[in-house]
Design a protein around this motif. Structure first.
Motif, PDB file in Angstrom:
ATOM      1  N   ALA A 124       0.825  -1.204   0.000  1.00  0.00           N
ATOM      2  CA  ALA A 124       0.000   0.000   0.000  1.00  0.00           C
ATOM      3  C   ALA A 124       0.862   1.258   0.000  1.00  0.00           C
ATOM      4  CB  ALA A 124      -0.941  -0.001   1.200  1.00  0.00           C
ATOM      5  N   LEU A 125       1.916   1.265   0.802  1.00  0.00           N
ATOM      6  CA  LEU A 125       2.798   2.429   0.864  1.00  0.00           C
ATOM      7  C   LEU A 125       3.545   2.633  -0.450  1.00  0.00           C
ATOM      8  CD1 LEU A 125       4.081   1.978   4.503  1.00  0.00           C
ATOM      9  CD2 LEU A 125       2.917   4.020   3.639  1.00  0.00           C
ATOM     10  N   GLY A 126       3.904   1.543  -1.106  1.00  0.00           N
ATOM     11  CA  GLY A 126       4.555   1.678  -2.407  1.00  0.00           C
ATOM     12  C   GLY A 126       3.638   2.320  -3.432  1.00  0.00           C
ATOM     13  N   ILE A 127       2.369   1.945  -3.421  1.00  0.00           N
ATOM     14  CA  ILE A 127       1.380   2.557  -4.319  1.00  0.00           C
ATOM     15  C   ILE A 127       1.224   4.039  -3.998  1.00  0.00           C
ATOM     16  CG2 ILE A 127      -1.071   2.594  -4.906  1.00  0.00           C
ATOM     17  CD1 ILE A 127      -1.014  -0.500  -4.472  1.00  0.00           C
ATOM     18  N   ILE A 128       1.129   4.361  -2.714  1.00  0.00           N
ATOM     19  CA  ILE A 128       0.957   5.762  -2.313  1.00  0.00           C
ATOM     20  C   ILE A 128       2.169   6.591  -2.716  1.00  0.00           C
ATOM     21  CG2 ILE A 128       0.765   7.293  -0.312  1.00  0.00           C
ATOM     22  CD1 ILE A 128      -0.883   5.019   1.030  1.00  0.00           C
ATOM     23  N   GLU A 129       3.362   6.087  -2.460  1.00  0.00           N
ATOM     24  CA  GLU A 129       4.579   6.824  -2.795  1.00  0.00           C
ATOM     25  C   GLU A 129       4.659   7.091  -4.291  1.00  0.00           C
ATOM     26  OE1 GLU A 129       7.858   8.964  -2.352  1.00  0.00           O
ATOM     27  OE2 GLU A 129       6.973   7.991  -0.590  1.00  0.00           O
ATOM     28  N   ALA A 130       4.239   6.123  -5.090  1.00  0.00           N
ATOM     29  CA  ALA A 130       4.299   6.290  -6.544  1.00  0.00           C
ATOM     30  C   ALA A 130       3.275   7.292  -7.065  1.00  0.00           C
ATOM     31  CB  ALA A 130       4.092   4.935  -7.219  1.00  0.00           C
ATOM     32  N   HIS A 131       2.245   7.562  -6.272  1.00  0.00           N
ATOM     33  CA  HIS A 131       1.158   8.441  -6.727  1.00  0.00           C
ATOM     34  C   HIS A 131       0.803   9.469  -5.644  1.00  0.00           C
ATOM     35  CE1 HIS A 131       0.339   5.809 -10.176  1.00  0.00           C
ATOM     36  NE2 HIS A 131       0.518   4.801  -9.346  1.00  0.00           N
ATOM     37  N   ALA A 132       1.816   9.968  -4.929  1.00  0.00           N
ATOM     38  CA  ALA A 132       1.541  10.826  -3.771  1.00  0.00           C
ATOM     39  C   ALA A 132       0.704  12.046  -4.130  1.00  0.00           C
ATOM     40  CB  ALA A 132       2.857  11.259  -3.121  1.00  0.00           C
ATOM     41  N   ASP A 133       0.904  12.618  -5.311  1.00  0.00           N
ATOM     42  CA  ASP A 133       0.148  13.806  -5.688  1.00  0.00           C
ATOM     43  C   ASP A 133      -1.321  13.502  -5.959  1.00  0.00           C
ATOM     44  OD1 ASP A 133       2.394  15.345  -5.434  1.00  0.00           O
ATOM     45  OD2 ASP A 133       2.889  15.323  -7.574  1.00  0.00           O
ATOM     46  N   GLN A 134      -1.654  12.223  -6.141  1.00  0.00           N
ATOM     47  CA  GLN A 134      -3.038  11.838  -6.412  1.00  0.00           C
ATOM     48  C   GLN A 134      -3.710  11.177  -5.218  1.00  0.00           C
ATOM     49  OE1 GLN A 134      -3.602  13.830  -9.050  1.00  0.00           O
ATOM     50  NE2 GLN A 134      -5.062  12.236  -9.674  1.00  0.00           N
TER      51      GLN A 134
END
Length: 404
Positions: free
Chosen positions: A217-227
């Motif tokens: 989940a954190l990897g997904i968030i980091e990759a799309h932090a602006d969204q």
């Protein structure tokens, strides 16, 4: 004059209970309160008890009472997390009715300047048993995204039963969320609902452990932090929430000041919202809130959050402390039945005229459970009109053959 009634106890006995004499918590009057936390209440729906339907198979909503409850939450300064599990999403409330609810809620919010609404976007138009591929899941998410965003709604990307069924590992989750987040018009709130709330979501994020799931989940968030505005997690484990929020990106989010942690922990919300002051980025030191319990304790939540914003953390805890035993009781296993307690509270307090639920779920908790909830609500000063609440409790007792 003291109000006393006979209530059942866990040992099968009836014992007199006298309501406490202290005044109920009053809703703040005048100007809408200001908070230094974002606070969403996942709001329930009011069923239409006069609809000529089979309530186990069909859904009928009392729209006027349902929207009136949301207007109450906005007046108290709380946002509305719309069409979530508190509204029995996927548990009686189907996708067409959910979309109608979202449309009506967004329309009503326009009359309340500054009102927050975030809308549940899922895949519940799919039958989990019929879904065959990750592509089916993506198409279902996209269908709901398009419909909600066409209404101007901000998205809460809900955990998907269908994805949990067909995903073969973390890479499938990465693929789905990458596709969804790239398309979102505004930063979204992600949603991690533990299996205690919905057993069909066991193993979400494709990990064999909470730690592995969190990494995905954190990897997904980091990759799309602006969204990503933030993530709501409902694991009922405060240490896991604290560990995850300390790892959230300090950039991105809705205001550009970091991805938020929205607590969904209905056992430990007070201390998680107050925070531990860790780190320099404020998003790492506390949780914001997206909670089902805030529906049932809205006046207390509003008063406590206003005190916290005013710098009075002691008052914040003083107000919320008595609500925690009530919340832990309401969300006790089987946790997925907590919605019965939410609607029971709304009925006791006169916000709806009946104790009837979508899907007939008023039957999912015992009379003993509801009697204890009544006692705990009184102890937390959450019975707005004690005489009315006692009258309605007596009605319920009489339906169960109890002379109160």
């Amino acid at each position: 004059m003291a109000i006393t009634l006979n209530l059942p106890t866990a040992d099968g006995a009836l014992r007199p209970y006298t309501l406490q004499a202290s005044a109920p918590l009053a809703s703040p009057a005048g100007q809408q309160p200001a908070f230094n936390r974002i606070a969403y209440s996942a709001a329930h729906v009011v069923a239409d008890p006069l609809a000529a339907i089979d309530p186990w198979l069909q859904c009928a909503v009392d729209w006027d009472a349902t929207i009136a409850y949301r207007q109450r939450l906005w007046r108290l300064g709380l946002g509305v997390a719309e069409a979530m599990d508190t509204a029995q999403r996927g548990m009686g409330l189907d996708w067409p009715t959910s979309l109608a609810l979202i449309r009506r809620s967004l329309d009503a919010a326009r009359d309340h300047p500054g009102a927050l609404v975030a809308c549940g976007c899922g895949t519940d138009q799919l039958s989990p048993d019929a879904v065959r591929s990750v592509d089916d899941v993506i198409r279902a998410y996209e269908e709901q995204m398009e419909a909600i965003e066409a209404l101007g709604g901000r998205l809460i990307v809900m955990a998907s039963r269908a994805l949990a069924r067909v995903a073969r590992g973390p890479d499938d989750y990465v693929r789905v969320y990458d596709r969804i987040l790239r398309q979102a018009r505004q930063p979204v709130i992600l949603h991690w609902l533990g299996e205690m709330f919905d057993p069909a979501l066991a193993g979400y994020w494709g990990g064999g452990s909470v730690a592995a799931a969190m990494d995905t989940a954190l990897g997904i968030i980091e990759a799309h932090a602006d969204q990503v505005d933030g993530i709501k997690i409902s694991l009922l484990d405060k240490q896991q929430e604290i560990a995850m929020r300390r790892r959230l990106p300090a950039r991105g989010g809705r205001d550009g000041q970091g991805v938020r942690m929205y607590t969904g922990d209905d056992f430990n919300y007070a201390e998680l919202i107050a925070g531990d002051g860790h780190g320099t980025a404020r998003v790492h030191g506390h949780s914001d809130a997206l909670l089902g319990i805030f529906d049932a304790i809205a006046p207390a939540a509003s008063a406590a959050l206003a005190a916290l914003a005013a710098g009075d953390e002691a008052r914040f805890h003083q107000i919320l402390a008595p609500t925690v035993p009530l919340s832990r009781h309401m969300f006790a296993a089987p946790t997925r039945f907590y919605k019965t307690g939410v609607v029971f509270m709304a009925w006791l307090n006169g916000h709806q005229s009946h104790f009837t639920m979508v899907g007939g779920q008023q039957s999912t908790r015992s009379l003993v459970h509801l009697a204890e909830l009544f006692r705990l609500a009184d102890a937390a000063r959450l019975l707005d009109d004690p005489a009315l609440a006692a009258q309605r409790m007596r009605t319920l007792l009489a339906l169960h053959g109890v002379d109160a």
